[in-house]
Design a protein around this motif. Structure first.
Motif, PDB file in Angstrom:
ATOM      1  N   UNK A 183      27.329  30.526  24.384  1.00  0.00           N
ATOM      2  CA  UNK A 183      27.903  31.758  23.845  1.00  0.00           C
ATOM      3  C   UNK A 183      27.288  32.978  24.518  1.00  0.00           C
ATOM      4  N   UNK A 184      25.982  32.932  24.811  1.00  0.00           N
ATOM      5  CA  UNK A 184      25.338  34.050  25.506  1.00  0.00           C
ATOM      6  C   UNK A 184      25.924  34.224  26.896  1.00  0.00           C
ATOM      7  N   UNK A 185      26.136  33.107  27.599  1.00  0.00           N
ATOM      8  CA  UNK A 185      26.690  33.187  28.948  1.00  0.00           C
ATOM      9  C   UNK A 185      28.120  33.724  28.926  1.00  0.00           C
ATOM     10  N   UNK A 243      30.044  36.725  14.234  1.00  0.00           N
ATOM     11  CA  UNK A 243      28.824  36.189  14.827  1.00  0.00           C
ATOM     12  C   UNK A 243      28.683  36.541  16.303  1.00  0.00           C
ATOM     13  N   UNK A 244      29.785  36.979  16.925  1.00  0.00           N
ATOM     14  CA  UNK A 244      29.696  37.436  18.309  1.00  0.00           C
ATOM     15  C   UNK A 244      29.417  38.933  18.394  1.00  0.00           C
ATOM     16  N   UNK A 245      29.526  39.629  17.285  1.00  0.00           N
ATOM     17  CA  UNK A 245      29.195  41.052  17.238  1.00  0.00           C
ATOM     18  C   UNK A 245      27.698  41.182  16.962  1.00  0.00           C
ATOM     19  N   UNK A 246      26.910  41.735  17.904  1.00  0.00           N
ATOM     20  CA  UNK A 246      25.446  41.774  17.720  1.00  0.00           C
ATOM     21  C   UNK A 246      25.009  42.425  16.419  1.00  0.00           C
ATOM     22  N   UNK A 274      20.137  33.394  16.579  1.00  0.00           N
ATOM     23  CA  UNK A 274      20.316  33.441  18.034  1.00  0.00           C
ATOM     24  C   UNK A 274      21.599  32.724  18.433  1.00  0.00           C
ATOM     25  N   UNK A 275      22.273  33.256  19.431  1.00  0.00           N
ATOM     26  CA  UNK A 275      23.469  32.584  19.937  1.00  0.00           C
ATOM     27  C   UNK A 275      23.068  31.383  20.786  1.00  0.00           C
ATOM     28  N   UNK A 276      23.849  30.311  20.759  1.00  0.00           N
ATOM     29  CA  UNK A 276      23.595  29.216  21.696  1.00  0.00           C
ATOM     30  C   UNK A 276      23.809  29.691  23.131  1.00  0.00           C
TER      31      UNK A 276
END
Length: 347
Positions: free
Chosen positions: A325-327, A300-303, A320-322
């Motif tokens: 997680x984006x930061x 889920x962290x791999x786009x 969408x990432x929370x």
């Protein structure tokens, strides 16, 4: 769109199977099988007559069958043969990608670098703490018949995770019901123990987690359908989540019901130990859920992989990432080692 309820056809078949198992796989018969070779010949014959050996159906029905067999602690190897039957149409072959397999099957499916093979089961049967008779299969490169490529192996693995989750959840639901009935009847200090918050809250928490595991299993089965964009097996994300949730729920309900029964939970004449031993044994087979959940997090962290995921939360495709997680993704260099070597100056 996913209907959270079992379909009418699956509900009817599941109810009929449950009635059969009440007679053919009662706790008394389960104890009998545990004292002999771990199986009940009469049960095997009844399941064959029920039409399970040649069944071709959607994942939802196979999941419900595994759920009912787990609920009854049915001494049969049928659950372990479901993934191969469902995806290849070959019956009587146990899933054997990792861990031991039931001793009463003749063939086992194993995975090699170039695909999936069927091999005759070889090894010594040993009795597990759950009363099952299992074999650590000794694979031989010289034997075996190839039945599919690596893609089939991946589908079988995902399907097996779902079926194992259904089996554990079914057993957990029956154990919880057993604990609830005990809490309604057992009295201490002039009151039924179910009226005490310390008991009631624990049982409610176990019920909520079991219900969430069952719903997740239904969702995973839905993602396997071609009409939902699946390939006959649940999506990787849901296969991981369903099994991890079932393991968590089964362990919690076993602990909770033991606490509800107190010392009686360890007495052999009660059925708590029949279920808890099996739940704990089933939960330890296969890969550790912690490693699989870590893999899910990396997915889920791999786009690319995240954007290809389906039906996570209320999103049809991707998610969408929370913000946190984006930061973290924007500020962290994940290619850099966690610890960098340093040079100490001793002068």
């Amino acid at each position: 769109m996913l209907d959270e309820r079992w379909s009418e056809e699956v509900e009817e078949i599941g109810g009929t199977l449950r009635k059969l198992l009440v007679k053919q796989s009662s706790p008394e018969l389960v104890r009998t099988a545990e004292e002999t070779n771990g199986i009940l010949p009469g049960l095997q014959e009844e399941l064959s007559a029920f039409g399970l050996d040649d069944l071709q159906a959607d994942p939802e029905l196979f999941v419900r069958i595994a759920y009912e067999l787990g609920r009854a602690l049915a001494p049969t190897s049928y659950v372990e043969t479901i993934p191969i039957l469902a995806l290849t149409g070959i019956s009587g072959v146990s899933y054997g990608f990792e861990g031991p397999v039931p001793a009463d099957v003749r063939s086992v499916a194993i995975r090699r670098d170039d695909g999936v093979y069927l091999e005759p089961l070889t090894g010594v049967a040993k009795r597990s703490s759950a009363g099952d008779f299992l074999v650590e299969h000794h694979s031989s490169p010289e034997t075996g018949e190839k039945i599919g490529d690596c893609a089939l192996g991946d589908r079988i693995y995902r399907y097996a995770s779902l079926i194992q989750a259904a089996k554990m959840t079914g057993a957990g639901q029956e154990l919880l019901e057993y604990g609830l009935n005990y809490a309604r009847e057992r009295e201490q200090f002039g009151k039924r123990i179910g009226s005490y918050q310390g008991v009631a809250h624990r049982l409610v928490n176990a019920a909520v987690i079991l219900d969430s595991a069952e719903l997740l299993i239904r969702k995973a089965a839905f993602t396997a359908l071609e009409t939902a964009g699946g390939d006959g097996a649940p999506a990787t994300e849901f296969a991981i989540m369903a099994r991890a949730k079932a393991v968590e729920a089964s362990r919690l309900v076993a602990t909770t019901v033991h606490q509800t029964f107190g010392g009686n939970g360890f007495a052999m004449e009660y059925n708590v130990q029949l279920y808890s031993r099996r739940l704990r044994s089933w939960a330890t087979r296969g890969k550790r859920t912690g490693g699989e959940l870590a893999e899910l997090g990396r997915m889920l962290l791999d786009p690319v992989r995240r954007d290809a995921s389906r039906m996570i939360w209320h999103h049809d495709v991707g998610m969408p990432l929370p913000r946190w997680a984006r930061e973290a993704d924007a500020t962290c260099n994940f290619d850099r080692p966690l610890y960098e070597p340093i040079t100490l100056d001793n002068t």
